[in-house]
Write a protein that holds these residues in place. Structure first.
Motif, PDB file in Angstrom:
ATOM      1  N   ASN B 252       0.844  -1.200   0.000  1.00 19.80           N
ATOM      2  CA  ASN B 252       0.000   0.000   0.000  1.00 19.80           C
ATOM      3  C   ASN B 252       0.879   1.249   0.000  1.00 19.80           C
ATOM      4  OD1 ASN B 252      -2.734  -0.984   0.061  1.00 19.80           O
ATOM      5  ND2 ASN B 252      -2.343  -1.699   2.136  1.00 19.80           N
ATOM      6  N   MET B 253       0.577   2.139  -0.919  1.00 13.76           N
ATOM      7  CA  MET B 253       1.354   3.359  -1.072  1.00 13.76           C
ATOM      8  C   MET B 253       0.862   4.419  -0.067  1.00 13.76           C
ATOM      9  SD  MET B 253       3.812   4.197  -3.071  1.00 13.76           S
ATOM     10  CE  MET B 253       3.763   2.655  -3.892  1.00 13.76           C
ATOM     11  N   PRO B 254       1.775   5.101   0.609  1.00 14.38           N
ATOM     12  CA  PRO B 254       1.327   6.074   1.627  1.00 14.38           C
ATOM     13  C   PRO B 254       0.824   7.378   1.015  1.00 14.38           C
ATOM     14  CG  PRO B 254       3.709   6.093   1.492  1.00 14.38           C
ATOM     15  CD  PRO B 254       3.243   5.044   0.517  1.00 14.38           C
ATOM     16  N   ILE B 255      -0.211   7.263   0.193  1.00  8.88           N
ATOM     17  CA  ILE B 255      -0.798   8.459  -0.430  1.00  8.88           C
ATOM     18  C   ILE B 255      -2.323   8.353  -0.343  1.00  8.88           C
ATOM     19  CG2 ILE B 255       1.163   8.737  -2.017  1.00  8.88           C
ATOM     20  CD1 ILE B 255      -0.632   7.701  -4.283  1.00  8.88           C
ATOM     21  N   SER B 256      -2.972   9.465  -0.619  1.00 10.87           N
ATOM     22  CA  SER B 256      -4.430   9.529  -0.734  1.00 10.87           C
ATOM     23  C   SER B 256      -5.157   8.911   0.470  1.00 10.87           C
ATOM     24  CB  SER B 256      -4.859   8.873  -2.051  1.00 10.87           C
ATOM     25  OG  SER B 256      -6.177   9.230  -2.365  1.00 10.87           O
ATOM     26  N   ARG B 257      -6.135   8.046   0.233  1.00 10.19           N
ATOM     27  CA  ARG B 257      -6.943   7.564   1.363  1.00 10.19           C
ATOM     28  C   ARG B 257      -6.157   6.640   2.288  1.00 10.19           C
ATOM     29  NH1 ARG B 257     -11.865   7.493  -2.142  1.00 10.19           N
ATOM     30  NH2 ARG B 257     -11.969   5.221  -2.147  1.00 10.19           N
ATOM     31  N   PHE B 258      -5.147   5.942   1.763  1.00 13.02           N
ATOM     32  CA  PHE B 258      -4.346   5.109   2.675  1.00 13.02           C
ATOM     33  C   PHE B 258      -3.498   6.009   3.577  1.00 13.02           C
ATOM     34  CE2 PHE B 258      -0.801   2.235   3.851  1.00 13.02           C
ATOM     35  CZ  PHE B 258      -1.552   1.281   4.520  1.00 13.02           C
ATOM     36  N   LEU B 259      -3.041   7.117   3.031  1.00 15.45           N
ATOM     37  CA  LEU B 259      -2.305   8.084   3.861  1.00 15.45           C
ATOM     38  C   LEU B 259      -3.232   8.628   4.955  1.00 15.45           C
ATOM     39  CD1 LEU B 259       0.190   9.823   4.483  1.00 15.45           C
ATOM     40  CD2 LEU B 259      -0.568  11.432   2.719  1.00 15.45           C
ATOM     41  N   GLU B 260      -4.459   8.906   4.583  1.00 21.44           N
ATOM     42  CA  GLU B 260      -5.428   9.382   5.577  1.00 21.44           C
ATOM     43  C   GLU B 260      -5.616   8.347   6.691  1.00 21.44           C
ATOM     44  OE1 GLU B 260      -9.646   9.364   4.596  1.00 21.44           O
ATOM     45  OE2 GLU B 260      -9.845  11.352   5.488  1.00 21.44           O
TER      46      GLU B 260
END
Lengths: 112, 356
Positions: B252-260
């Motif tokens: 999982n990339m730490p951007i967008s909704r996963f970052l949230e």
């Protein structure tokens, strides 16, 4: 706020630093540790499930964190993890209860 | 069964993280967290022969055909969902993509979204690729095949055009799947996999490829891809009599909704530290940004789908398909930032899974 507790989760990340006080033995331990968890007669997955069970019996919070994370990474489901802990709990409680035979023996020996 | 959405997109909620520049500030320790990690580009420069990361001739033309989706997954790096009705590729842009495919040696199109099948021109575009003998990979979220009667014949349509299906299935249990993708997703995904198996997808000897994408349902990295594949094969066969070809383990990339999610759950710094500590220089040669061109719904060109979602366009004069210039693109240096640690952790990660 100062953190004055005996268990600090961040200390797990410093585990490798134990070589600072005794390099040779520390290194031998980590080499041995890595070899133990390689695939062998048992798979890495099976070894990690044993590890989580033992971690509970020795009540090592570092080991519980480490192997919960490791099992998630390995794709192991929650049900399997909990069954492993129940195995540990069964042995622990069994070990307690089997000693009750000695208690019963003693009671019977000295009772009329 | 109807899917219960996990929520709305960042954009619909007008969340701060809907702003891609804000996301980049977080990743660089300037917002929310002051934790700084070694700059990714310097890490690559000091550990590999790539002082600047250059592409090879593109093998995959990845088209993000739109952000419209029937799901609102908690980890989605596209911030896709049912509320993203505006950002979808039109026919003229798809025609331009076909012209580029006619002019280049690229033989594989990777269609992603959103749910690509919801784009009104999806079937027409697949047919056009099929006529040109171009291999089509379709990133299918599975539940779309059960979402509406108009999609029920898609397995047959895919079969007729030999489409390579790459399906998301985060886990072989309901609990972990639905926690990431929404209640009801698991049951619909199983029904969709059965429908694909029925027409021959994932069945040995059929030649119809059905691959699964595994990405962790939480703040942890995927384990060994081969081990996960064997466990998924065993579990799906025993529990549901489902077969598939390969499993791709994707970080999982730490951007967008996963970052949230990482920020709101208090896992952001630990996750970034885990990614950075797992940096593996031998993954760099096989990074997907080197053999892929990524095109957005509005025709802009990016090094990969993740750069696209951070609005980091290619570093070349040819930034839009209307100005497509393969020579200029071949000369570009790939745009790197801190999220790239997501593709270099452990055995590496790409749209095709591990890279080493």
């Amino acid at each position: 706020m100062s953190n004055k507790s005996y268990f600090n989760p961040d200390d797990l990340k410093k585990f490798g630093n134990i070589t600072e006080f005794q390099e040779e033995l520390g290194k031998k331990f980590f080499d041995y540790y890595a070899a133990v968890f390689e695939d062998g007669a048992l798979t890495k997955r099976e070894k990690s499930l044993i590890a989580i069970a033992v971690a509970h019996t020795v009540q090592c919070p570092y080991c519980i964190d480490a192997y919960s994370h490791d099992l998630l990474q390995k794709g192991v489901d929650e049900e399997s993890m909990m069954e492993a802990v129940h195995v540990a709990a069964a042995i622990k409680s069994g070990a307690t209860l089997v000693n009750s035979v000695q208690m019963m023996n003693h009671v019977k020996n000295v009772s009329m | 069964m109807a899917i219960k959405q996990k929520g709305k997109s960042l954009q619909a909620r007008d969340a701060q993280l809907a702003d891609t520049f804000f996301q980049l500030k977080v990743l660089n320790g300037k917002e929310i967290s002051d934790q700084k990690y070694p700059p990714f580009a310097e890490q690559v420069g000091s550990t590999t022969d790539h002082t600047v990361l250059r592409p090879i001739y593109p093998e995959i033309f990845q088209i993000n055909i739109g952000k419209l989706c029937n799901q609102t997954c908690a980890h989605c790096h596209v911030d896709a969902g049912p509320d993203r009705k505006e950002e979808n590729m039109d026919r003229a842009t798809l025609v331009r993509c076909l012209e580029i495919l006619d002019q280049t040696q690229i033989k594989t199109v990777d269609i992603t979204g959103g749910a690509p099948e919801m784009n009104a021109h999806f079937r027409w575009f697949v047919e056009e690729c099929s006529k040109r003998d171009i291999t089509v990979m379709n990133r299918c979220n599975l539940t779309i095949l059960r979402a509406n009667k108009k999609y029920h014949d898609l397995p047959q349509f895919f079969k007729e055009h030999g489409v390579h299906i790459i399906s998301s299935l985060p886990y072989f249990s309901k609990k972990r799947t639905d926690s990431q993708r929404g209640d009801g997703v698991f049951e619909d995904s199983i029904a969709a996999l059965k429908a694909l198996n029925e027409v021959g997808y994932g069945v040995e000897g059929s030649g119809l490829l059905l691959d699964l994408v595994y990405n962790p349902a939480g703040a942890f990295l995927p384990g060994d891809q081969a081990d996960l594949e064997s466990e998924f094969k065993r579990q799906l066969a025993e529990r549901f009599d489902i077969t598939f070809n390969s499993l791709f383990a994707i970080t999982n990339m730490p951007i967008s909704r996963f970052l949230e999610y990482l920020i709101s759950s208090g896992n952001y710094e630990d996750y970034m530290t885990e990614l950075v500590n797992a940096y593996n220089p031998s993954t760099v040669d096989g990074l997907m940004c080197r053999n892929t061109l990524s095109v957005s719904w509005d025709g802009y060109i990016y090094d990969c789908d993740f750069n696209q979602m951070l609005d980091l366009k290619v570093s070349a004069a040819s930034q839009h398909i209307d100005d497509f210039d393969i020579e200029a693109l071949m000369q570009r240096s790939i745009v790197l930032n801190q999220h790239c640690y997501g593709c270099t952790a452990g055995a590496g990660s790409s749209c095709g899974g591990e890279t080493v």
